[in-house]
Structure formats: structure tokens, C-alpha cells
Enzyme design. Structure first.
Site, PDB file in Angstrom:
ATOM      1  N   THR A  33       0.827  -1.213   0.000  1.00 41.75           N
ATOM      2  CA  THR A  33       0.000   0.000   0.000  1.00 41.75           C
ATOM      3  C   THR A  33       0.863   1.266   0.000  1.00 41.75           C
ATOM      4  OG1 THR A  33      -1.414   1.285   1.486  1.00 41.75           O
ATOM      5  CG2 THR A  33      -0.098  -0.386   2.510  1.00 41.75           C
ATOM      6  N   ASP A  34       0.271   2.377  -0.441  1.00 38.71           N
ATOM      7  CA  ASP A  34       0.970   3.667  -0.361  1.00 38.71           C
ATOM      8  C   ASP A  34       1.040   4.176   1.085  1.00 38.71           C
ATOM      9  OD1 ASP A  34      -1.732   4.333  -0.045  1.00 38.71           O
ATOM     10  OD2 ASP A  34      -1.722   5.937  -1.554  1.00 38.71           O
ATOM     11  N   GLU A  35       0.246   3.563   1.982  1.00 39.96           N
ATOM     12  CA  GLU A  35       0.180   4.094   3.355  1.00 39.96           C
ATOM     13  C   GLU A  35       1.487   3.913   4.116  1.00 39.96           C
ATOM     14  OE1 GLU A  35      -3.525   3.419   5.390  1.00 39.96           O
ATOM     15  OE2 GLU A  35      -4.591   3.135   3.506  1.00 39.96           O
ATOM     16  N   TYR A  55      -2.015  -0.634  10.929  1.00 40.33           N
ATOM     17  CA  TYR A  55      -2.112  -1.273   9.605  1.00 40.33           C
ATOM     18  C   TYR A  55      -0.880  -0.951   8.764  1.00 40.33           C
ATOM     19  CZ  TYR A  55      -3.332  -1.685   4.646  1.00 40.33           C
ATOM     20  OH  TYR A  55      -3.298  -1.965   3.298  1.00 40.33           O
ATOM     21  N   SER A  56      -0.590   0.341   8.600  1.00 41.55           N
ATOM     22  CA  SER A  56       0.506   0.695   7.688  1.00 41.55           C
ATOM     23  C   SER A  56       1.857   0.244   8.243  1.00 41.55           C
ATOM     24  CB  SER A  56       0.501   2.186   7.349  1.00 41.55           C
ATOM     25  OG  SER A  56       0.556   2.987   8.504  1.00 41.55           O
ATOM     26  N   LYS A  81       2.167  -3.389   7.346  1.00 40.77           N
ATOM     27  CA  LYS A  81       2.468  -3.555   5.916  1.00 40.77           C
ATOM     28  C   LYS A  81       3.917  -3.129   5.638  1.00 40.77           C
ATOM     29  CE  LYS A  81       0.111  -4.662   2.908  1.00 40.77           C
ATOM     30  NZ  LYS A  81      -0.257  -5.990   2.328  1.00 40.77           N
ATOM     31  N   ASN A 140      -8.082   1.559  -3.479  1.00 43.20           N
ATOM     32  CA  ASN A 140      -8.859   0.919  -4.545  1.00 43.20           C
ATOM     33  C   ASN A 140     -10.350   1.072  -4.271  1.00 43.20           C
ATOM     34  OD1 ASN A 140      -7.170  -1.961  -5.894  1.00 43.20           O
ATOM     35  ND2 ASN A 140      -6.213  -0.165  -5.009  1.00 43.20           N
ATOM     36  N   ARG A 175      -7.079  11.255  -0.547  1.00 40.16           N
ATOM     37  CA  ARG A 175      -6.556   9.964  -0.976  1.00 40.16           C
ATOM     38  C   ARG A 175      -6.462   9.975  -2.494  1.00 40.16           C
ATOM     39  NH1 ARG A 175      -5.809  10.026   3.691  1.00 40.16           N
ATOM     40  NH2 ARG A 175      -6.392   8.514   5.292  1.00 40.16           N
ATOM     41  N   ASP A 215     -13.100  12.343  14.450  1.00 44.69           N
ATOM     42  CA  ASP A 215     -12.037  11.909  13.531  1.00 44.69           C
ATOM     43  C   ASP A 215     -11.425  10.579  13.968  1.00 44.69           C
ATOM     44  OD1 ASP A 215     -10.452  12.094  11.320  1.00 44.69           O
ATOM     45  OD2 ASP A 215      -9.406  13.940  11.940  1.00 44.69           O
TER      46      ASP A 215
HETATM   47  P1  NAD Z   1      -9.516  -7.566   2.057  1.00 42.71           P
HETATM   48  O1  NAD Z   1      -9.491  -7.274   3.520  1.00 42.71           O
HETATM   49  O2  NAD Z   1     -10.755  -7.304   1.271  1.00 42.71           O
HETATM   50  O3  NAD Z   1      -9.162  -9.111   1.811  1.00 42.71           O
HETATM   51  C1  NAD Z   1      -8.119  -9.773   2.487  1.00 42.71           C
HETATM   52  C2  NAD Z   1      -8.271 -11.263   2.227  1.00 42.71           C
HETATM   53  O4  NAD Z   1      -7.200 -11.937   2.905  1.00 42.71           O
HETATM   54  C3  NAD Z   1      -9.575 -11.861   2.761  1.00 42.71           C
HETATM   55  O5  NAD Z   1     -10.153 -12.728   1.801  1.00 42.71           O
HETATM   56  C4  NAD Z   1      -9.144 -12.635   4.000  1.00 42.71           C
HETATM   57  O6  NAD Z   1      -9.970 -13.762   4.272  1.00 42.71           O
HETATM   58  C5  NAD Z   1      -7.732 -13.048   3.607  1.00 42.71           C
HETATM   59  N1  NAD Z   1      -6.874 -13.301   4.786  1.00 42.71           N
HETATM   60  C6  NAD Z   1      -6.701 -12.493   5.869  1.00 42.71           C
HETATM   61  N2  NAD Z   1      -5.869 -13.071   6.752  1.00 42.71           N
HETATM   62  C7  NAD Z   1      -5.481 -14.249   6.202  1.00 42.71           C
HETATM   63  C8  NAD Z   1      -4.606 -15.286   6.634  1.00 42.71           C
HETATM   64  N3  NAD Z   1      -3.966 -15.223   7.816  1.00 42.71           N
HETATM   65  N4  NAD Z   1      -4.446 -16.364   5.822  1.00 42.71           N
HETATM   66  C9  NAD Z   1      -5.101 -16.462   4.636  1.00 42.71           C
HETATM   67  N5  NAD Z   1      -5.938 -15.500   4.193  1.00 42.71           N
HETATM   68  C10 NAD Z   1      -6.127 -14.412   4.964  1.00 42.71           C
HETATM   69  O7  NAD Z   1      -8.270  -6.779   1.463  1.00 42.71           O
HETATM   70  P2  NAD Z   1      -8.087  -6.051   0.046  1.00 42.71           P
HETATM   71  O8  NAD Z   1      -8.652  -4.690   0.142  1.00 42.71           O
HETATM   72  O9  NAD Z   1      -8.527  -6.967  -1.015  1.00 42.71           O
HETATM   73  O10 NAD Z   1      -6.509  -5.902   0.019  1.00 42.71           O
HETATM   74  C11 NAD Z   1      -5.676  -6.937  -0.524  1.00 42.71           C
HETATM   75  C12 NAD Z   1      -4.232  -6.524  -0.402  1.00 42.71           C
HETATM   76  O11 NAD Z   1      -4.016  -5.308  -1.081  1.00 42.71           O
HETATM   77  C13 NAD Z   1      -3.794  -6.287   1.046  1.00 42.71           C
HETATM   78  O12 NAD Z   1      -2.483  -6.808   1.189  1.00 42.71           O
HETATM   79  C14 NAD Z   1      -3.784  -4.777   1.186  1.00 42.71           C
HETATM   80  O13 NAD Z   1      -2.825  -4.350   2.125  1.00 42.71           O
HETATM   81  C15 NAD Z   1      -3.417  -4.353  -0.225  1.00 42.71           C
HETATM   82  N6  NAD Z   1      -3.921  -3.033  -0.634  1.00 42.71           N
HETATM   83  C16 NAD Z   1      -5.251  -2.732  -0.505  1.00 42.71           C
HETATM   84  C17 NAD Z   1      -5.703  -1.491  -0.937  1.00 42.71           C
HETATM   85  C18 NAD Z   1      -7.170  -1.116  -0.855  1.00 42.71           C
HETATM   86  O14 NAD Z   1      -7.529   0.031  -1.141  1.00 42.71           O
HETATM   87  N7  NAD Z   1      -8.060  -2.027  -0.515  1.00 42.71           N
HETATM   88  C19 NAD Z   1      -4.817  -0.560  -1.501  1.00 42.71           C
HETATM   89  C20 NAD Z   1      -3.466  -0.912  -1.618  1.00 42.71           C
HETATM   90  C21 NAD Z   1      -3.025  -2.151  -1.192  1.00 42.71           C
HETATM   91  P1  TYD Z   2     -10.768   3.929   4.113  1.00 41.57           P
HETATM   92  O1  TYD Z   2     -11.677   3.516   3.003  1.00 41.57           O
HETATM   93  O2  TYD Z   2     -10.919   3.287   5.447  1.00 41.57           O
HETATM   94  O3  TYD Z   2      -9.288   3.773   3.563  1.00 41.57           O
HETATM   95  P2  TYD Z   2      -7.865   4.301   4.206  1.00 41.57           P
HETATM   96  O4  TYD Z   2      -8.095   4.771   5.570  1.00 41.57           O
HETATM   97  O5  TYD Z   2      -7.046   3.062   4.148  1.00 41.57           O
HETATM   98  O6  TYD Z   2      -7.410   5.379   3.278  1.00 41.57           O
HETATM   99  O7  TYD Z   2     -10.930   5.492   4.324  1.00 41.57           O
HETATM  100  C1  TYD Z   2     -10.734   6.411   3.265  1.00 41.57           C
HETATM  101  C2  TYD Z   2     -10.858   7.795   3.816  1.00 41.57           C
HETATM  102  O8  TYD Z   2     -12.219   8.011   4.244  1.00 41.57           O
HETATM  103  C3  TYD Z   2      -9.996   8.036   5.034  1.00 41.57           C
HETATM  104  O9  TYD Z   2      -9.518   9.379   5.007  1.00 41.57           O
HETATM  105  C4  TYD Z   2     -10.951   7.847   6.203  1.00 41.57           C
HETATM  106  C5  TYD Z   2     -12.263   8.329   5.639  1.00 41.57           C
HETATM  107  N1  TYD Z   2     -13.479   7.657   6.181  1.00 41.57           N
HETATM  108  C6  TYD Z   2     -14.558   8.435   6.618  1.00 41.57           C
HETATM  109  O10 TYD Z   2     -14.532   9.677   6.566  1.00 41.57           O
HETATM  110  N2  TYD Z   2     -15.668   7.798   7.098  1.00 41.57           N
HETATM  111  C7  TYD Z   2     -15.733   6.430   7.187  1.00 41.57           C
HETATM  112  O11 TYD Z   2     -16.775   5.896   7.684  1.00 41.57           O
HETATM  113  C8  TYD Z   2     -14.634   5.651   6.726  1.00 41.57           C
HETATM  114  C9  TYD Z   2     -14.658   4.142   6.784  1.00 41.57           C
HETATM  115  C10 TYD Z   2     -13.521   6.314   6.220  1.00 41.57           C
END
Ligand code: NAD
Ligand code: TYD
Length: 354
Positions: free
Chosen positions: A132-134, A158-159, A162, A188, A222, A289
């Protein structure tokens, strides 16, 4: 074949579906199905022999050894993670376990497998780590976007977890020569995203006539990327990326949260004209917040464009319209994931904010 971890989650499921639309190379999908993993995301693959689902944990070293020796994948695409910042604030332990220890176990198993390969098979093996970019921390309003060489300054559990996993991946390349690739992507959005993250939460709440919670002043920024573009970028990195390199992936689309929420409300007014709660923007509600809330993320995605020729195909306007349409057409999916555990989470995260 390829081994995908976390392929029942949001991005992983989109990746598996896209992969098998474009290729007949089989996928082993390892996922332990946490609250975020959902086999409904993969129902269109039911009975498809190219998709082998294994319910298991990436921390399970015996299972990993067995999977590698039995299936001998040519690549690992590692999505499995705990992925939600707010949950990491309430319960950081699961993030350390899966994101740090799980990535460690997977690296060890992949290394043993890679070292057992010979000749061209060994040269072609790849371990692609999805991050992630975080990990880069928070930007000021006029700072340039994140480049790959920027120092890591993670701020949330989280970050930080990662970032730790990224460091392990880097070290396994430098020390053992494992051919790794790391991608650092921005936020995403798209089909199958669990309604705990901003965009699907706002759509689901708006459809249910519930408040749309906006943290702080709503001006946190974001960069947003349509999930299909992320999947295409990962395929490009897997095919053509240089082992040991990291690639930033982004949508060239920085927006404050308020603008995201207003855009969704406008689309729902247009696409769901019978809604009893129009205008949906009336549901917008400012709430307390997030602790340690990063102010701004922005991605400089010129390296992946220059070296691998990838650019996003969707604009935010086209991607968010598709996304809202998908949630309108898949209201059953949303209802199914809003289980008792989901309602408990909503109470835990939002109960004390208002
Ligand atoms: P998500 O939370 O929707 O899905 C995570 C999946 O991993 C789930 O299916 C869960 O069951 C599985 N999982 C969790 N712990 C596990 C374990 N111990 N063993 C096996 N499976 C396990 O996440 P996502 O949004 O699809 O993100 C996927 C990846 O992309 C992550 O590594 C996240 O850090 C990265 N990422 C996400 C975003 C975003 O905006 N969602 C952006 C950049 C990077
Ligand atoms: P989120 O989708 O949780 O992604 P990330 O925190 O990983 O960027 O949140 C996106 C942005 O939206 C973040 O600045 C937090 C804000 N946010 C709200 O304002 N209200 C909400 O209920 C949630 C879940 C997020």
C-alpha cells in the site's frame, strides 16, 4: 500455475476473476476466509477446474510446504492481509500476525520451493507482494507525491504492519536472492469491496437511508484507483517487472473525502431516482475523527508507466459510475455480508463517534 493468497477478498477476487478471463493458467487460491473473505465473490468460477480454492492460513507452515510441493507454482501473488485501518486501531494483534508473521511464513515457504527449482523454472519464479501507499506516511498539502525511493513513515498499526512486511520481502531478495516484486498502490474501489471502507460503506448506508459518516473535516485526501486497473498493473509487474524492484501504482486522482461522498450521492440521485432519501447528500454527517488520521496520500506512478507501459484505463468518473451501478445491481451481496459480526463492528467503530 500461480498461487494467490487472499483471493476471496476484494482485490484478490477481482484479480482471480480477471486472470481467468484472460488466461487458462490455473490459480491456487489460499484464503482462510476472515470476515473480509467471501466465496460469493467467486461463484462465477463454481465448477471451473482452473480455480482451486484452499481454505487455510498463510501462517500455517505445514500447509504452505504441502501446497508448494504439490502444485509447484511458478509465481506467488500475495494479497492476504488484514486491511482496514480502523480495525487496526481497535485490534492491532491480528495485523501483526497475518501481515508480518504470515508474510514471513510465506516467504520462507516460497524460498524453500524456489531453491528446489532448477534452470529456467528457477529463473522465472516470482514472489509478488501487494502493498500500500500508506507505508510512506502522510503528505502536506504541497508536498510532491510519493516516489518509490521515499523513506517509510507508517503511522497506523495497519501501515506499520504492511511496512514491516515490505521490509521482510526486500530482505529476502537481498539476502537469499528470492526474485521478489513489491507494489505500493493507492486506495482501490470497485465491485466486491467490503462495506467497511469509505466508498462501499457510503453506498450501502445511502441505500439504507442511514447517515454517511465523515471523519473530521472531510478534507483528508486519498488517491483512488479502480480495482480492475490495479489488477492490470499487477499483471504487468508480474510479467515484466525487474526482481528486487518496487513499483508505485496510482490513479492520478487525488480527491478529498467530501468530494468522494458528494459524487456518490449525486450518482445515486441519478441512478436510483425512486429512493425515499433523495437528495442522498442530506445523509452526510460529520463524526469524530480517526485517531492519527493521515491527511494526504498521493502517488507518483511514472516509474511503472515508463518501465512497464502501464497507465490506468478508468478515470474516477467512469470507475465510480461502474461501481455504484454494481452495488445497485448486487444488493443481495451487500445484504449477505452485513452479518451480525458486521453490525457489531459498526457499533464498535461508529457508536462512540457521534
Ligand atoms: P480484504 O481485507 O478485502 O481481503 C483480504 C483477504 O485476505 C480476505 O479474503 C481474507 O480472508 C484473507 N486473509 C486475511 N488473513 C489471512 C490469513 N492469515 N491467511 C489467509 N488468508 C487471509 O483486502 P483487500 O482490500 O482486497 O486488500 C488486498 C491486499 O491489497 C492487502 O495486502 C492490502 O494491504 C493491499 N492493498 C489494498 C488497498 C485497498 O484500497 N483495498 C490498496 C493498496 C493495497
Ligand atoms: P478507508 O476507506 O478506510 O481507507 P484508508 O483509511 O485506508 O485510506 O478510508 C478512506 C478515507 O475516508 C480516510 O480518510 C478515512 C475516511 N473515512 C470516513 O470519513 N468515514 C468512514 O466511515 C470511513 C470508513 C472512512
Amino acid at each position: 500455475m500461480i498461487l494467490v493468497t487472499g483471493g476471496a477478498g476484494f482485490i484478490g477476487a477481482n484479480f482471480v476473476l480477471d486472470w481467468l478471463r484472460g488466461s487458462d493458467e490455473p490459480v491456487i487460491n489460499l484464503d482462510c476466509l476472515t470476515y473480509a473473505g467471501n466465496l460469493e465473490n467467486l461463484v462465477s468460477l463454481a465448477g471451473d477446474p482452473r480455480h482451486v480454492f484452499v481454505r487455510g492460513d498463510i501462517c500455517d507452515t505445514a500447509l504452505l510446504a504441502d501446497l508448494f510441493s504439490r502444485h509447484r507454482p511458478r509465481a506467488v501473488i500475495h494479497f492476504a492481509a488484514e486491511s482496514h485501518v480502523d480495525r487496526s486501531i481497535h485490534g492491532p494483534g491480528a495485523f501483526i500476525r497475518t501481515n508480518v508473521e504470515g508474510t514471513f511464513s510465506l516467504l520462507q515457504a516460497a524460498r524453500a520451493h524456489w531453491q528446489s527449482l532448477a534452470g529456467p523454472e528457477r529463473g522465472a519464479f516470482r514472489f509478488l507482494h501487494v502493498s500500500t501507499d500508506e507505508v510512506y506516511g502522510s503528505l502536506g498539502p504541497t508536498d510532491p507525491p510519493f516516489v518509490e525511493t521515499r523513506a517509510y513513515e507508517p503511522n497506523s498499526p495497519y501501515s506499520a504492519s504492511k511496512a514491516a512486511s515490505d521490509h521482510l520481502v526486500r530482505a529476502w531478495h537481498h539476502t537469499y536472492g528470492l526474485p521478489v516484486l513489491t507494489t505500493n498502490c493507492s486506495n482501490n474501489y470497485g465491485p466486491f469491496q467490503f462495506p467497511e471502507k469509505l466508498i462501499p460503506l457510503v453506498i450501502a448506508n445511502a441505500l439504507a437511508g442511514k447517515p454517511l459518516p465523515i471523519y473530521g473535516d472531510g478534507m483528508n485526501v486519498r488517491d483512488w484507483l479502480y480495482v480492475g486497473d490495479h489488477c492490470a498493473a499487477i499483471r504487468a509487474v508480474l510479467e515484466r517487472g525487474r526482481p528486487g524492484e518496487t513499483y508505485n501504482i496510482g490513479g492520478w486522482n487525488e480527491m478529498p473525502n467530501l468530494e468522494i461522498v458528494r459524487t456518490i450521492c449525486g450518482l445515486l440521485d441519478e441512478l436510483h431516482p425512486d429512493s425515499p432519501v433523495r437528495p442522498h447528500a442530506d445523509l452526510m454527517t460529520f463524526v469524530a475523527d480517526r485517531p492519527g488520521h493521515d491527511r494526504r496520500y498521493a502517488i507518483d506512478a511514472r516509474k511503472i508507466e515508463r518501465e512497464l507501459g502501464w497507465r490506468p484505463a478508468e478515470t474516477f468518473a467512469t470507475g465510480i459510475r461502474k461501481t455504484v451501478e454494481w452495488y445497485l445491481e448486487n444488493r443481495n451481496w451487500v445484504e449477505h455480508v452485513q452479518s451480525g459480526a458486521y453490525r457489531e463492528w459498526v457499533q464498535q467503530n461508529y457508536g462512540e463517534r457521534t
